[in-house]
Design an enzyme around this catalytic site. Structure first.
Site, mmCIF file in Angstrom:
data_model
loop_
_atom_site.group_PDB
_atom_site.id
_atom_site.type_symbol
_atom_site.label_atom_id
_atom_site.label_comp_id
_atom_site.label_asym_id
_atom_site.label_seq_id
_atom_site.Cartn_x
_atom_site.Cartn_y
_atom_site.Cartn_z
ATOM 1 N N ARG A 1 -3.813 -10.039 4.903
ATOM 2 C CA ARG A 1 -4.231 -10.062 3.493
ATOM 3 C C ARG A 1 -3.061 -9.546 2.661
ATOM 4 O O ARG A 1 -2.726 -8.362 2.741
ATOM 5 C CB ARG A 1 -5.474 -9.180 3.329
ATOM 6 C CG ARG A 1 -6.050 -9.172 1.934
ATOM 7 C CD ARG A 1 -7.287 -8.274 1.867
ATOM 8 N NE ARG A 1 -7.856 -8.286 0.529
ATOM 9 C CZ ARG A 1 -7.447 -7.501 -0.468
ATOM 10 N NH1 ARG A 1 -6.484 -6.623 -0.262
ATOM 11 N NH2 ARG A 1 -8.014 -7.583 -1.653
ATOM 12 N N LYS B 1 0.824 -1.223 0.000
ATOM 13 C CA LYS B 1 0.000 0.000 0.000
ATOM 14 C C LYS B 1 0.852 1.265 0.000
ATOM 15 O O LYS B 1 2.038 1.240 0.316
ATOM 16 C CB LYS B 1 -0.956 -0.023 1.196
ATOM 17 C CG LYS B 1 -2.102 -0.995 0.947
ATOM 18 C CD LYS B 1 -3.280 -0.771 1.843
ATOM 19 C CE LYS B 1 -4.407 -1.701 1.396
ATOM 20 N NZ LYS B 1 -5.416 -1.890 2.419
#
Ligand code: 9MG
Length: 282
Positions: free
Chosen positions: A257, A223
């Protein structure tokens, strides 16, 4: 230290969430996910990628047909179904050995995916996007990952207060629909409507932002909270991702995740051995 939770799944062994972290492999089925293009190639590539993630130690495969990256266009229900259903059908026909989660905030997509064999809903709107989502989960008796994503947040309010209120609302919606109390997994929603400083404040102490007694999913893989810090592109963020995974585990996370299953799995094994000792017999 980790709280222990047993999450029932229909027709499968329950998820045991405690000291042993679980890895959720990300399977994006969007036209830009696999570069060679074409519907047939997309299906083949998606299946090969899922098999590879399972071989590398994924405990869950998360199938998603709509990107939530900033600037991505939402897709309609039919388009999303056309993307995810062939993949879910093929994975189920393949005798996939791990649970499938469906990454969607659309109740119709969740319903169809569960009927085809998915056993977990991953809802980035935390049950608050559509009133029917909690009803779909209750009807099929499947757990929901309720992620925090408060659009148009009042940024003068402390993030953790905001998150506590948000999750309290998600829990109320789940209870009202008749979902069991063990049917919710909370997710701080790294990168969703949060500043860089808030993302790191959250990584350091997300348990304080989540109501007690729920298992926690951490999603930081590749991210921009890593990229902004290190000034690098998504494919260069593995080392940064592993740092966030290990910190997320030490700070109380249960499920991770990720895109890079093997590397995160290995890092989590080392972290688990450090906190709780190596497995017996080694
Ligand atoms: C779909 N998706 C993208 N980022 C995510 C995250 O951090 N958590 C969950 N549950 N889903 C995500």
């Amino acid at each position: 230290m980790h709280t222990t939770h047993t999450i029932p799944l229909p027709g499968r062994a329950p998820l045991i969430l405690g000291q042993t972290p679980l890895v959720m492999g990300i399977l994006n089925v969007t036209p830009d996910s696999f570069s060679d293009g074409g519907q047939h190639n997309l299906l083949d590539s998606a299946l090969a990628h899922a098999r590879q993630m399972i071989a590398e130690g994924a405990d869950i495969i998360d199938v998603g047909g709509e990107s939530t990256r900033p600037g991505s266009e939402p897709v309609g229900v039919q388009e999303e179904l056309d993307r995810v259903m062939p993949v879910i059908d093929a994975l189920v026909a393949d005798g996939i050995g791990v649970p499938l989660s469906i990454d969607t905030y659309k109740p119709l997509v969740a319903d169809q995916a569960i009927q085809a064999g998915a056993t977990i809903i991953n809802d980035v709107h935390g049950l608050q996007g559509a009133p029917q989502m909690a009803e779909v989960a209750a009807l099929h008796d499947v757990p929901v990952i309720a992620m925090h994503w408060q659009k148009d947040r009042d940024t003068t309010r402390p993030l953790f207060d905001d998150m506590q209120d948000y999750f309290t609302h998600s829990i109320a919606l789940a209870e009202r629909a008749g979902m069991g109390r063990d049917g919710l997994i909370l997710d701080p929603g790294f990168g969703f409507g949060k500043s860089l400083a808030e993302n790191y404040q959250l990584l350091a102490g997300f348990l304080a932002a989540c109501p007690q007694q729920f298992p926690i999913l951490i999603g930081t893989s590749r991210k921009s909270m890593i990229g902004k810090l290190l000034d690098n592109t998504p494919d260069q963020r593995l080392a940064g991702t592993i740092a966030t995974t290990v910190l997320g585990y030490i700070n109380g996370g249960h499920i991770f995740r990720v895109h890079d299953v093997r590397a995160n799995r290995d890092a989590l094994r080392v972290a688990q051995a450090t906190l709780y000792g190596p497995p017996a017999g080694l």
